[in-house]
Design a protein around this motif. Structure first.
Motif, PDB file in Angstrom:
ATOM      1  N   ASN A   1       9.413   6.394   8.407  1.00  0.00           N
ATOM      2  CA  ASN A   1      10.544   7.312   8.454  1.00  0.00           C
ATOM      3  C   ASN A   1      11.289   7.300   7.116  1.00  0.00           C
ATOM      4  O   ASN A   1      11.010   6.500   6.231  1.00  0.00           O
ATOM      5  N   GLN A   2      12.267   8.185   6.973  1.00  0.00           N
ATOM      6  CA  GLN A   2      12.958   8.377   5.699  1.00  0.00           C
ATOM      7  C   GLN A   2      13.655   7.117   5.187  1.00  0.00           C
ATOM      8  O   GLN A   2      13.539   6.813   3.989  1.00  0.00           O
ATOM      9  N   PRO A   3      14.359   6.333   6.015  1.00  0.00           N
ATOM     10  CA  PRO A   3      14.982   5.128   5.466  1.00  0.00           C
ATOM     11  C   PRO A   3      13.968   4.137   4.873  1.00  0.00           C
ATOM     12  O   PRO A   3      14.238   3.499   3.850  1.00  0.00           O
ATOM     13  N   THR A   4      12.800   4.026   5.490  1.00  0.00           N
ATOM     14  CA  THR A   4      11.771   3.119   4.970  1.00  0.00           C
ATOM     15  C   THR A   4      11.218   3.636   3.651  1.00  0.00           C
ATOM     16  O   THR A   4      11.029   2.868   2.693  1.00  0.00           O
ATOM     17  N   ILE A   5      10.987   4.943   3.552  1.00  0.00           N
ATOM     18  CA  ILE A   5      10.509   5.536   2.306  1.00  0.00           C
ATOM     19  C   ILE A   5      11.559   5.352   1.216  1.00  0.00           C
ATOM     20  O   ILE A   5      11.233   5.008   0.074  1.00  0.00           O
ATOM     21  N   SER A   6      12.824   5.534   1.556  1.00  0.00           N
ATOM     22  CA  SER A   6      13.900   5.331   0.577  1.00  0.00           C
ATOM     23  C   SER A   6      13.929   3.881   0.095  1.00  0.00           C
ATOM     24  O   SER A   6      14.189   3.624  -1.087  1.00  0.00           O
ATOM     25  N   HIS A   7      13.663   2.952   0.983  1.00  0.00           N
ATOM     26  CA  HIS A   7      13.599   1.535   0.605  1.00  0.00           C
ATOM     27  C   HIS A   7      12.469   1.315  -0.403  1.00  0.00           C
ATOM     28  O   HIS A   7      12.663   0.666  -1.440  1.00  0.00           O
ATOM     29  N   HIS A   8      11.302   1.864  -0.130  1.00  0.00           N
ATOM     30  CA  HIS A   8      10.168   1.736  -1.053  1.00  0.00           C
ATOM     31  C   HIS A   8      10.485   2.388  -2.403  1.00  0.00           C
ATOM     32  O   HIS A   8      10.172   1.826  -3.459  1.00  0.00           O
ATOM     33  N   LEU A   9      11.121   3.541  -2.377  1.00  0.00           N
ATOM     34  CA  LEU A   9      11.494   4.222  -3.608  1.00  0.00           C
ATOM     35  C   LEU A   9      12.480   3.371  -4.419  1.00  0.00           C
ATOM     36  O   LEU A   9      12.372   3.285  -5.647  1.00  0.00           O
ATOM     37  N   ARG A  10      13.414   2.731  -3.739  1.00  0.00           N
ATOM     38  CA  ARG A  10      14.388   1.880  -4.428  1.00  0.00           C
ATOM     39  C   ARG A  10      13.688   0.716  -5.134  1.00  0.00           C
ATOM     40  O   ARG A  10      13.986   0.409  -6.291  1.00  0.00           O
ATOM     41  N   LEU A  11      12.723   0.081  -4.456  1.00  0.00           N
ATOM     42  CA  LEU A  11      12.004  -1.040  -5.062  1.00  0.00           C
ATOM     43  C   LEU A  11      11.180  -0.592  -6.270  1.00  0.00           C
ATOM     44  O   LEU A  11      11.145  -1.274  -7.296  1.00  0.00           O
ATOM     45  N   PRO A  58       0.803  -1.228   0.000  1.00  0.00           N
ATOM     46  CA  PRO A  58       0.000   0.000   0.000  1.00  0.00           C
ATOM     47  C   PRO A  58       0.836   1.279   0.000  1.00  0.00           C
ATOM     48  O   PRO A  58       0.491   2.248  -0.678  1.00  0.00           O
ATOM     49  N   THR A  59       1.943   1.286   0.727  1.00  0.00           N
ATOM     50  CA  THR A  59       2.779   2.485   0.759  1.00  0.00           C
ATOM     51  C   THR A  59       3.389   2.752  -0.607  1.00  0.00           C
ATOM     52  O   THR A  59       3.394   3.885  -1.086  1.00  0.00           O
ATOM     53  N   ARG A  60       3.878   1.700  -1.275  1.00  0.00           N
ATOM     54  CA  ARG A  60       4.458   1.889  -2.604  1.00  0.00           C
ATOM     55  C   ARG A  60       3.406   2.340  -3.610  1.00  0.00           C
ATOM     56  O   ARG A  60       3.683   3.188  -4.466  1.00  0.00           O
ATOM     57  N   LEU A  61       2.210   1.803  -3.505  1.00  0.00           N
ATOM     58  CA  LEU A  61       1.130   2.264  -4.387  1.00  0.00           C
ATOM     59  C   LEU A  61       0.852   3.752  -4.173  1.00  0.00           C
ATOM     60  O   LEU A  61       0.677   4.505  -5.132  1.00  0.00           O
ATOM     61  N   ARG A  62       0.825   4.152  -2.933  1.00  0.00           N
ATOM     62  CA  ARG A  62       0.552   5.559  -2.622  1.00  0.00           C
ATOM     63  C   ARG A  62       1.704   6.457  -3.069  1.00  0.00           C
ATOM     64  O   ARG A  62       1.481   7.573  -3.544  1.00  0.00           O
ATOM     65  N   ILE A  63       2.941   5.985  -2.929  1.00  0.00           N
ATOM     66  CA  ILE A  63       4.089   6.761  -3.403  1.00  0.00           C
ATOM     67  C   ILE A  63       4.004   6.922  -4.918  1.00  0.00           C
ATOM     68  O   ILE A  63       4.188   8.024  -5.445  1.00  0.00           O
ATOM     69  N   LEU A 119       3.622  10.465  -6.949  1.00  0.00           N
ATOM     70  CA  LEU A 119       4.545  10.904  -7.995  1.00  0.00           C
ATOM     71  C   LEU A 119       3.838  11.078  -9.340  1.00  0.00           C
ATOM     72  O   LEU A 119       4.172  11.984 -10.105  1.00  0.00           O
ATOM     73  N   ALA A 120       2.865  10.232  -9.606  1.00  0.00           N
ATOM     74  CA  ALA A 120       2.134  10.321 -10.871  1.00  0.00           C
ATOM     75  C   ALA A 120       1.282  11.592 -10.945  1.00  0.00           C
ATOM     76  O   ALA A 120       0.984  12.067 -12.044  1.00  0.00           O
ATOM     77  N   GLN A 121       0.898  12.144  -9.805  1.00  0.00           N
ATOM     78  CA  GLN A 121       0.057  13.342  -9.765  1.00  0.00           C
ATOM     79  C   GLN A 121       0.857  14.627  -9.976  1.00  0.00           C
ATOM     80  O   GLN A 121       0.280  15.685 -10.199  1.00  0.00           O
ATOM     81  N   GLN A 122       2.180  14.542  -9.904  1.00  0.00           N
ATOM     82  CA  GLN A 122       3.021  15.739  -9.948  1.00  0.00           C
ATOM     83  C   GLN A 122       3.407  16.107 -11.374  1.00  0.00           C
ATOM     84  O   GLN A 122       3.613  15.243 -12.220  1.00  0.00           O
ATOM     85  N   GLU A 123       3.510  17.409 -11.612  1.00  0.00           N
ATOM     86  CA  GLU A 123       3.998  17.886 -12.907  1.00  0.00           C
ATOM     87  C   GLU A 123       5.517  17.908 -12.940  1.00  0.00           C
ATOM     88  O   GLU A 123       6.113  17.801 -14.003  1.00  0.00           O
ATOM     89  N   GLU A 124       6.132  18.058 -11.789  1.00  0.00           N
ATOM     90  CA  GLU A 124       7.589  18.102 -11.667  1.00  0.00           C
ATOM     91  C   GLU A 124       8.038  17.000 -10.708  1.00  0.00           C
ATOM     92  O   GLU A 124       7.278  16.595  -9.821  1.00  0.00           O
ATOM     93  N   PRO A 125       9.269  16.519 -10.859  1.00  0.00           N
ATOM     94  CA  PRO A 125       9.785  15.511  -9.913  1.00  0.00           C
ATOM     95  C   PRO A 125       9.775  16.044  -8.484  1.00  0.00           C
ATOM     96  O   PRO A 125       9.897  17.248  -8.251  1.00  0.00           O
ATOM     97  N   LEU A 126       9.598  15.122  -7.530  1.00  0.00           N
ATOM     98  CA  LEU A 126       9.579  15.484  -6.111  1.00  0.00           C
ATOM     99  C   LEU A 126      10.879  15.056  -5.438  1.00  0.00           C
ATOM    100  O   LEU A 126      11.383  13.959  -5.687  1.00  0.00           O
ATOM    101  N   CYS A 127      11.347  15.909  -4.566  1.00  0.00           N
ATOM    102  CA  CYS A 127      12.503  15.591  -3.740  1.00  0.00           C
ATOM    103  C   CYS A 127      12.056  14.595  -2.661  1.00  0.00           C
ATOM    104  O   CYS A 127      10.920  14.640  -2.194  1.00  0.00           O
ATOM    105  N   VAL A 128      12.960  13.714  -2.294  1.00  0.00           N
ATOM    106  CA  VAL A 128      12.636  12.734  -1.256  1.00  0.00           C
ATOM    107  C   VAL A 128      12.210  13.434   0.035  1.00  0.00           C
ATOM    108  O   VAL A 128      11.368  12.926   0.776  1.00  0.00           O
ATOM    109  N   CYS A 129      12.740  14.621   0.286  1.00  0.00           N
ATOM    110  CA  CYS A 129      12.356  15.353   1.504  1.00  0.00           C
ATOM    111  C   CYS A 129      10.917  15.853   1.434  1.00  0.00           C
ATOM    112  O   CYS A 129      10.318  16.178   2.461  1.00  0.00           O
TER     113      CYS A 129
END
Length: 119
Positions: A74-84, A46-51, A55-65
């Motif tokens: 937390n940020q390490p978990t989000i970074s893990h999802h982004l990597r996958l 679910p978190t990866r789907l939401r991420i 991102l699909a809703q944005q006109e410009e790329p988003l910074c991880v922050c």
């Protein structure tokens, strides 16, 4: 009143005779099946789907922050999802200095659209 059908007699087969007609070969090549499974695994959280949706809703790329505060993890978990998601080809990343910016790929957008059309 229900009508019951008489049981079908079992066919008599000789030793060595196949019991069924041969199955057709699968059309999906192994490499394609592996790639599809990788996409499905990446989308099966679910978190990866939401991420991906974020991102699909944005006109410009988003910074991880800018992504991390949108989620309870937390940020390490989000970074893990982004990597996958990135490994599955659903998002891409580019770096500017120490910052990483993410956007949904065309494949990621199509996958999300397909999933949104499911019941």
């Amino acid at each position: 009143m229900e009508t019951q059908l008489a049981p079908r007699p079992l066919p008599i087969r000789q030793r060595g005779e196949p019991c069924c007609a041969p199955a057709r070969a699968a059309k999906l090549p192994v490499a394609r099946a592996d790639r599809l499974a990788e996409h499905l695994k990446a989308l099966a959280d679910p978190t990866r789907l939401r991420i991906l949706d974020l991102l699909a809703q944005q006109e410009e790329p988003l910074c991880v922050c800018d992504i991390t505060p949108q989620f309870a993890q937390n940020q390490p978990t989000i970074s893990h999802h982004l990597r996958l998601l990135r490994q599955a080809g659903l998002i891409e990343c580019h770096k500017q200095g120490i910052w990483a910016f993410y956007h949904a790929t065309a494949c990621g957008r199509r996958s999300l659209e397909t999933l949104n059309n499911l019941p």
